[in-house]
Design a protein around this motif. Sequence first.
Motif, PDB file in Angstrom:
ATOM      1  N   LYS A 124      -6.069   5.460  -7.632  1.00 44.29           N
ATOM      2  CA  LYS A 124      -7.068   6.166  -6.833  1.00 44.29           C
ATOM      3  C   LYS A 124      -6.415   7.075  -5.799  1.00 44.29           C
ATOM      4  N   LEU A 125      -5.195   6.740  -5.406  1.00 51.83           N
ATOM      5  CA  LEU A 125      -4.509   7.564  -4.413  1.00 51.83           C
ATOM      6  C   LEU A 125      -3.783   8.734  -5.063  1.00 51.83           C
TER       7      LEU A 125
ATOM      8  N   ALA B  23       0.835  -1.197   0.000  1.00 50.59           N
ATOM      9  CA  ALA B  23       0.000   0.000   0.000  1.00 50.59           C
ATOM     10  C   ALA B  23       0.872   1.250   0.000  1.00 50.59           C
ATOM     11  N   ALA B  24       1.894   1.239   0.866  1.00 47.77           N
ATOM     12  CA  ALA B  24       2.802   2.396   0.921  1.00 47.77           C
ATOM     13  C   ALA B  24       3.524   2.566  -0.414  1.00 47.77           C
ATOM     14  N   ASP B  25       3.904   1.441  -0.985  1.00 42.28           N
ATOM     15  CA  ASP B  25       4.622   1.461  -2.258  1.00 42.28           C
ATOM     16  C   ASP B  25       3.774   2.075  -3.363  1.00 42.28           C
ATOM     17  N   LEU B  26       2.461   1.825  -3.286  1.00 44.88           N
ATOM     18  CA  LEU B  26       1.562   2.320  -4.332  1.00 44.88           C
ATOM     19  C   LEU B  26       1.123   3.749  -4.077  1.00 44.88           C
ATOM     20  N   GLY B  27       1.695   4.382  -3.079  1.00 37.14           N
ATOM     21  CA  GLY B  27       1.449   5.804  -2.892  1.00 37.14           C
ATOM     22  C   GLY B  27       0.557   6.168  -1.726  1.00 37.14           C
ATOM     23  N   ALA B  28       0.282   5.221  -0.823  1.00 31.82           N
ATOM     24  CA  ALA B  28      -0.571   5.549   0.312  1.00 31.82           C
ATOM     25  C   ALA B  28       0.272   6.145   1.433  1.00 31.82           C
ATOM     26  N   ASN B  29      -0.142   7.312   1.953  1.00 31.17           N
ATOM     27  CA  ASN B  29       0.577   7.875   3.097  1.00 31.17           C
ATOM     28  C   ASN B  29       0.171   7.102   4.355  1.00 31.17           C
TER      29      ASN B  29
ATOM     30  N   GLN C 159      -3.491   6.738   4.969  1.00 32.63           N
ATOM     31  CA  GLN C 159      -4.157   5.924   3.949  1.00 32.63           C
ATOM     32  C   GLN C 159      -3.781   4.450   4.087  1.00 32.63           C
TER      33      GLN C 159
ATOM     34  N   TYR D 208       5.998   6.029  -0.177  1.00 34.17           N
ATOM     35  CA  TYR D 208       4.842   6.505  -0.940  1.00 34.17           C
ATOM     36  C   TYR D 208       5.133   7.752  -1.744  1.00 34.17           C
TER      37      TYR D 208
ATOM     38  N   PHE E 272      -5.670   0.566  -7.226  1.00 35.02           N
ATOM     39  CA  PHE E 272      -5.308   1.063  -5.892  1.00 35.02           C
ATOM     40  C   PHE E 272      -4.413   2.299  -5.945  1.00 35.02           C
ATOM     41  N   GLY E 273      -3.336   2.183  -6.689  1.00 40.69           N
ATOM     42  CA  GLY E 273      -2.380   3.293  -6.752  1.00 40.69           C
ATOM     43  C   GLY E 273      -2.962   4.503  -7.461  1.00 40.69           C
TER      44      GLY E 273
ATOM     45  N   ARG F  93      -0.601  -4.128 -11.216  1.00 43.53           N
ATOM     46  CA  ARG F  93      -0.821  -3.157 -10.152  1.00 43.53           C
ATOM     47  C   ARG F  93       0.367  -2.204 -10.030  1.00 43.53           C
ATOM     48  N   ALA F  94       1.560  -2.720 -10.326  1.00 41.63           N
ATOM     49  CA  ALA F  94       2.751  -1.870 -10.226  1.00 41.63           C
ATOM     50  C   ALA F  94       2.930  -1.005 -11.473  1.00 41.63           C
TER      51      ALA F  94
ATOM     52  N   LYS G  18      -6.726   1.885   4.316  1.00 37.67           N
ATOM     53  CA  LYS G  18      -6.868   1.100   3.087  1.00 37.67           C
ATOM     54  C   LYS G  18      -6.254  -0.287   3.183  1.00 37.67           C
TER      55      LYS G  18
ATOM     56  N   ASN H 275       0.898   2.456 -12.500  1.00 39.23           N
ATOM     57  CA  ASN H 275       1.258   3.759 -11.954  1.00 39.23           C
ATOM     58  C   ASN H 275       2.360   4.442 -12.744  1.00 39.23           C
TER      59      ASN H 275
END
Lengths: 270, 518
Positions: B105-106, A170-176, A179, B77, B102-103, B176-177, A183, B180
């Motif tokens: 949407k953020l 999740a963090a890797d995909l941009g979640a702070n 989030q 992030y 997922f990515g 998923r990777a 999430k 982005n």
Amino acid sequence: MKSSKPKFALFKRKYLCIPYGLFLVMFIIIPILIIVYYAFTDDNGMPSINALVGFFTNWSKVNVLITSVFIALQTTLLCLLIGYPLAYFLADKKVNKNAVLITLFVAPMWINFVLRTGATRDLLTWMGINGGNMPYLATLIGMVQNYLPFVILPLYTTMLKLDKSQIEAAADLGANPFQVFYKSILPQSVPGIVSACTMTFMPTMSSYVISDTLSEGKITLFGNYIYLDFANNLWHDGSFMALIMLVIIGISMFLTREKGGAEQKGGKSW
Amino acid sequence: MAKENCIISLQGVSKVFDGTTVVDNISLDITKGEFVTILGPSGCGKTTTLRMIAGFEMPTEGTILLNGEDITSIPPYKRPVNTVFQRYALFPYLDVYDNVAFGLKLKKIPQVVKDKNGNPVLDKDGKEKIKMVHLSKKEIDNKVMKALRTIDLEELADRDISTLSGGQQQRVAIARAIVNEPEILLLDEPLGALDLKMRKEMQLELKDMHKKLGITFIYVTHDQEEALTMSDTIVVMKSGEIQQIGTPLDIYNEPVNAFVADFIGESNIYNATMTGNKKVRFLNHVFDCVDDFPVNEKVDVVIRPEDVILTKVSEVKAENLTGKIVTKVFKGVHYEYLVMVGKAEVEVRDTKDREVGDLVKIDVEPMNIQIMKKELTRNIYPTAWINNKNQVILGEDGDPFECDVTQLLKGSSLDEEGFLISQDGKKYDLNDADVTAEIGLDAIEIIDGYDNGDTNGDIVNIVYKGDHYQVMVRTDDEEDFILDTLYTWNEGDQVSVKVAKENIKLTLKGEINKYEIK
């Protein structure tokens, strides 16, 4: 080809559940049927809806039901608010070496429930919160104190199983960090939250010792009412209220199962 | 300075976990658009290196530059880097579509704020006002579907993750990777959980995807074949250090040391000596070679099994290197033979069907003999010191070894108090004297169990040298002992090592005069 089973194979594995089956019928199914019977009959054993009409026309009884649901909801919510961060904290192996801390948090369960509630009353009175001046608060504190371990344990088990790589993903995909929490960590812990709610909400609905002791009889919960009816020989009214309780628990079970099932497979953690 | 076109640059990066150095001062530049594989055995620090690039771990020392900017302490992030995890780490509570989305949407992108008439709103400095906004549903949808098309799974968009096979989950993790559009895609042994056939397919697909997307791939694996198949550049790591960086061809044909040779593909590795100009002697036979090393230098040679040429002979002749086939395994396209030459083994791949027991002549083309500088002919401990019992301690800390300190001064002896007495009667106190200690590879005895020698440790590396093993033992104090042994050990074995007093060679640092007691 015909399989050559040895003789003892006639003893099937399913026979092993006979003892529990008997127990189930004797102490759960038959009593429920008796409750249903009493709820819809009158003193002469004739079918009747007197108890039903009596319940819904008696404002004070409905009021007690609403209060009970309200207190149960509040207790559950408070327990979650306190228990969730605590469980998250305790699931960290560095903090809780050898699970000593979690044992300490669950230790109150080892003391007799009535005794413990009595002690809580004395402590609260000493602190100035007594049944006389703040019956509602005292009851709530007692409830939370009593049911907190039931919230911590299932949450703790779930937290131990949190998938660290999902959190990292999740963090890797941009979640702070915030989030990441709502999430990834929160959805992952849904099964724990569901079983924590189940284990708190239902018993608080029906408990009456805590409110009786801590509010000095000022707050009457649904459990008290049922008890009182039976004590006063009003078996039909008491049975009908017990039935209502059963329905509410049934509904909440159904709702939580639905939720827990959809969110994560095999999620029951207790 | 990082070289041009370099997208990511590690500069002197180290990582220490609870006192154990996992990554030891590595420097690495990765060019934009490259497919780089970090290859090494488990525990060599490759995953840790990847995690530092992703931002999950902070380097203990050193800096990481992305496009020339220091990103060492930026959280994951905020990095334009995405990871495909070893066990996929998909979100089981989301379906395929939502996992991929997922990515997106953020993500927030800058957008110029416009008023009702569509004119840009200006702020007080007269610049266009810019607001960060989420991507629209339609944009997300387009991107997700495009990513799913790339991995051929668009028809599974609304499926539950748990209903997918391992290979499909793998593809979702990749989608998923890449959805982005990261600048770098990190892949942490992504094919480890797949079966062989699936893995081969995915290798080619990944390579294809890399070509199509044009982004930099950094791939971590312990599978040398995978590395050779896919990479533009391979970085071979061992014990937290980079051993060699090069193209797959370079690494295969010209490994820099015995470890790399052993790790990349099957190989015969022997101790050898240069006997003349481009002549090398091993297996008791002199071969012609193409590498030029000083005469009499001890070297390692590597010969790939497919480079050994066998010819059936009826009798042993002195001018030929002759051996006997002892085992034969059919491998589909070729046979694998084990040929014994005296006590040494030679592994051979040959398409001809031969019989066990055959006498064969062994030849190797000069250009197929890869000669490598011997990494170590002795164990050298430059920071050793003498304690007050005239024992030597090889590192800063560690267990003391009995040694003969009289070798530090010719003709000297020890008195009963432990002071060194020179020939002419001068007295020296060697307590805390800094020395360099040297121990030969064959002078170290290895014993099973922790409590049977001077010190103990675990076996971290084994290289087979034809007729003996070269074993590396690492102690708790991070002291390495490299030794030759005839016996078979396993990596991770808990062993003790013992060195005879007379086999520790000491050299004093500085003049002996400063230890004199006047």
